[in-house]
Design a protein around this motif. Structure first.
Motif, PDB file in Angstrom:
ATOM      1  N   ASP A   1      19.897  41.750  17.796  1.00 42.78           N
ATOM      2  CA  ASP A   1      19.161  42.654  18.674  1.00 42.78           C
ATOM      3  C   ASP A   1      18.032  43.301  17.882  1.00 42.78           C
ATOM      4  O   ASP A   1      17.791  42.966  16.707  1.00 42.78           O
ATOM      5  N   ALA A   2      17.318  44.233  18.491  1.00 43.41           N
ATOM      6  CA  ALA A   2      16.130  44.801  17.864  1.00 43.41           C
ATOM      7  C   ALA A   2      16.442  45.594  16.606  1.00 43.41           C
ATOM      8  O   ALA A   2      15.557  45.811  15.770  1.00 43.41           O
ATOM      9  N   GLN A   3      17.706  46.003  16.437  1.00 41.79           N
ATOM     10  CA  GLN A   3      18.087  46.765  15.250  1.00 41.79           C
ATOM     11  C   GLN A   3      18.784  45.917  14.179  1.00 41.79           C
ATOM     12  O   GLN A   3      19.196  46.443  13.148  1.00 41.79           O
ATOM     13  N   GLY A   4      18.919  44.624  14.441  1.00 46.27           N
ATOM     14  CA  GLY A   4      19.485  43.738  13.427  1.00 46.27           C
ATOM     15  C   GLY A   4      20.953  43.436  13.569  1.00 46.27           C
ATOM     16  O   GLY A   4      21.570  42.895  12.645  1.00 46.27           O
ATOM     17  N   TYR A   5      21.552  43.717  14.726  1.00 47.40           N
ATOM     18  CA  TYR A   5      22.988  43.476  14.942  1.00 47.40           C
ATOM     19  C   TYR A   5      23.215  42.190  15.739  1.00 47.40           C
ATOM     20  O   TYR A   5      22.536  41.939  16.743  1.00 47.40           O
ATOM     21  N   TYR A   6      24.208  41.403  15.311  1.00 49.25           N
ATOM     22  CA  TYR A   6      24.699  40.283  16.107  1.00 49.25           C
ATOM     23  C   TYR A   6      25.814  40.770  17.022  1.00 49.25           C
ATOM     24  O   TYR A   6      26.583  41.674  16.672  1.00 49.25           O
ATOM     25  N   SER A   7      25.936  40.126  18.155  1.00 54.98           N
ATOM     26  CA  SER A   7      27.049  40.431  19.045  1.00 54.98           C
ATOM     27  C   SER A   7      28.283  39.635  18.642  1.00 54.98           C
ATOM     28  O   SER A   7      28.191  38.547  18.083  1.00 54.98           O
TER      29      SER A   7
ATOM     30  N   LYS B   1      26.298  46.128   8.936  1.00 56.34           N
ATOM     31  CA  LYS B   1      25.400  47.129   8.352  1.00 56.34           C
ATOM     32  C   LYS B   1      24.078  46.455   8.036  1.00 56.34           C
ATOM     33  O   LYS B   1      23.826  46.045   6.896  1.00 56.34           O
ATOM     34  N   PRO B   2      23.199  46.325   9.035  1.00 58.20           N
ATOM     35  CA  PRO B   2      21.970  45.556   8.863  1.00 58.20           C
ATOM     36  C   PRO B   2      21.036  46.071   7.776  1.00 58.20           C
ATOM     37  O   PRO B   2      20.205  45.310   7.264  1.00 58.20           O
ATOM     38  N   ASP B   3      21.146  47.353   7.418  1.00 57.58           N
ATOM     39  CA  ASP B   3      20.226  47.925   6.445  1.00 57.58           C
ATOM     40  C   ASP B   3      20.614  47.639   5.001  1.00 57.58           C
ATOM     41  O   ASP B   3      19.822  47.858   4.092  1.00 57.58           O
TER      42      ASP B   3
ATOM     43  N   GLY C   1      15.302  41.675  15.877  1.00 59.15           N
ATOM     44  CA  GLY C   1      15.190  42.475  14.676  1.00 59.15           C
ATOM     45  C   GLY C   1      15.590  41.641  13.469  1.00 59.15           C
ATOM     46  O   GLY C   1      15.603  40.410  13.521  1.00 59.15           O
ATOM     47  N   TRP C   2      15.971  42.295  12.385  1.00 57.77           N
ATOM     48  CA  TRP C   2      16.312  41.594  11.154  1.00 57.77           C
ATOM     49  C   TRP C   2      17.439  42.340  10.453  1.00 57.77           C
ATOM     50  O   TRP C   2      17.715  43.494  10.750  1.00 57.77           O
TER      51      TRP C   2
ATOM     52  N   LEU D   1      12.111  50.512   5.338  1.00 56.66           N
ATOM     53  CA  LEU D   1      13.135  50.051   4.405  1.00 56.66           C
ATOM     54  C   LEU D   1      12.548  49.064   3.394  1.00 56.66           C
ATOM     55  O   LEU D   1      11.669  48.269   3.737  1.00 56.66           O
ATOM     56  N   PRO D   2      13.023  49.083   2.152  1.00 58.45           N
ATOM     57  CA  PRO D   2      12.457  48.205   1.122  1.00 58.45           C
ATOM     58  C   PRO D   2      12.525  46.716   1.458  1.00 58.45           C
ATOM     59  O   PRO D   2      11.660  45.948   1.045  1.00 58.45           O
ATOM     60  N   ALA D   3      13.541  46.288   2.190  1.00 55.35           N
ATOM     61  CA  ALA D   3      13.711  44.864   2.481  1.00 55.35           C
ATOM     62  C   ALA D   3      12.846  44.375   3.639  1.00 55.35           C
ATOM     63  O   ALA D   3      12.818  43.168   3.911  1.00 55.35           O
ATOM     64  N   TYR D   4      12.146  45.277   4.309  1.00 54.55           N
ATOM     65  CA  TYR D   4      11.401  44.902   5.513  1.00 54.55           C
ATOM     66  C   TYR D   4      10.363  43.822   5.247  1.00 54.55           C
ATOM     67  O   TYR D   4      10.293  42.821   5.979  1.00 54.55           O
ATOM     68  N   ALA D   5       9.524  43.994   4.251  1.00 54.16           N
ATOM     69  CA  ALA D   5       8.416  43.064   4.017  1.00 54.16           C
ATOM     70  C   ALA D   5       8.915  41.641   3.811  1.00 54.16           C
ATOM     71  O   ALA D   5       8.372  40.680   4.376  1.00 54.16           O
ATOM     72  N   ALA D   6       9.966  41.488   3.016  1.00 53.16           N
ATOM     73  CA  ALA D   6      10.509  40.151   2.772  1.00 53.16           C
ATOM     74  C   ALA D   6      11.098  39.548   4.037  1.00 53.16           C
ATOM     75  O   ALA D   6      11.001  38.334   4.261  1.00 53.16           O
TER      76      ALA D   6
END
Length: 280
Positions: free
Chosen positions: A113-119, A131-133, A172-173, A236-241
């Protein structure tokens, strides 16, 4: 498998053959670019991934045969930007692949989803909670099918033009992977193998193809940096990658994408399309 022509991101309408204005399930299908060569689409080094769910895997599950797969992990959070996703399957073994679609193929897609969670996977408040972050370290695993959520995953069967369409949200990612969408194709009537990775050697005779596809980084950033809930996570630091779409040995498949109807305070609708060439 070899590389394929997949199209490029654009803010203009698409051209070429395939598709039609009448749409599928009320979603207008854009025209598809002509395929310049019959070259089979590549698989992805990340494979199927751990979070696939087969339609027949759980006796008490809802049906995943649906076009509208919108939903989210946190009901109180913004849902994200709506996306209409159109996939066109073609026979790469044909000398006229752009004229030989693959009808009657069951196409499974799933993404965060847009926040990085799988169902479906993990359980809130436990060691398997997503914990997507933070960097993904194997929890939840493919065996932690512990909740009944089924957002952002579904199945459609290709029409006579080889096309399926889904109504969802731009993904999301999560920390550890580039932004992506999963794809598995089966002949109609496939059986569930449980918590297995589907492949030629382990298919029940119905599996056709597995891959993952991505988006042009500039387009992904244009969505994530202008809309919530994506925007908060861009710090978040991982966003760019995660936006780079450059993982080693990835499929090279990037959806052709455009945004329409975007106005102040409104995210608009993403139209994304991908042609996937397989040898059935």
């Amino acid at each position: 498998m070899l590389a394929t022509q997949a199209g490029t991101s654009s803010n203009e309408g698409t051209g070429g053959g395939g598709g039609g204005a009448s749409g599928i399930g009320g979603i207008p299908v854009p025209s598809f670019d002509d395929v310049p060569a019959c070259v089979a689409s590549k698989t992805d080094a990340a494979g199927q991934g751990p979070f696939f769910i087969h339609e027949l895997e759980k006796d008490d599950d809802i049906s995943l045969f649906r076009q509208d797969i919108r939903g989210q992990y946190d009901a109180a959070a913004p849902a994200g930007v709506e996306m209409h996703l159109h996939l066109r399957l073609l026979d790469a073994s044909s000398t006229t692949c752009n004229q030989k679609p693959l009808p009657d193929v069951d196409v499974y897609i799933w993404h965060t989803d847009a926040q990085g969670y799988y169902s479906g996977f993990g359980k809130r408040g436990t060691a398997t909670e997503q914990k997507p972050d933070t960097p993904y370290a194997g929890k939840p695993s493919q065996n932690d099918l512990e909740n009944a959520d089924r957002f952002c995953r579904g199945i459609q069967t290709t029409d006579p033009s080889g096309i399926v369409s889904f109504r969802t949200f731009f993904p999301g990612w999560y920390n550890g992977r580039d932004l992506h969408i999963h794809f598995v194709a089966f002949q109609r009537g496939s059986a569930s193998l449980g918590r297995a990775s589907y492949s030629k050697a382990n298919s029940g005779g119905k599996w056709l193809f597995t891959t993952q596809f991505y988006f042009d980084p500039a387009f992904s950033k244009s969505i994530h940096e202008a809309n919530e809930p994506y925007l908060t996570r861009t710090k978040l630091p991982a966003y760019a990658a995660a936006m780079a779409a450059d993982e080693a040995n990835n499929s090279g498949l990037r959806a052709k994408s455009s945004l329409s109807g975007s106005m102040l305070g409104m995210g608009g609708i993403v139209t994304a399309q991908m042609q996937i060439l397989i040898a059935p």
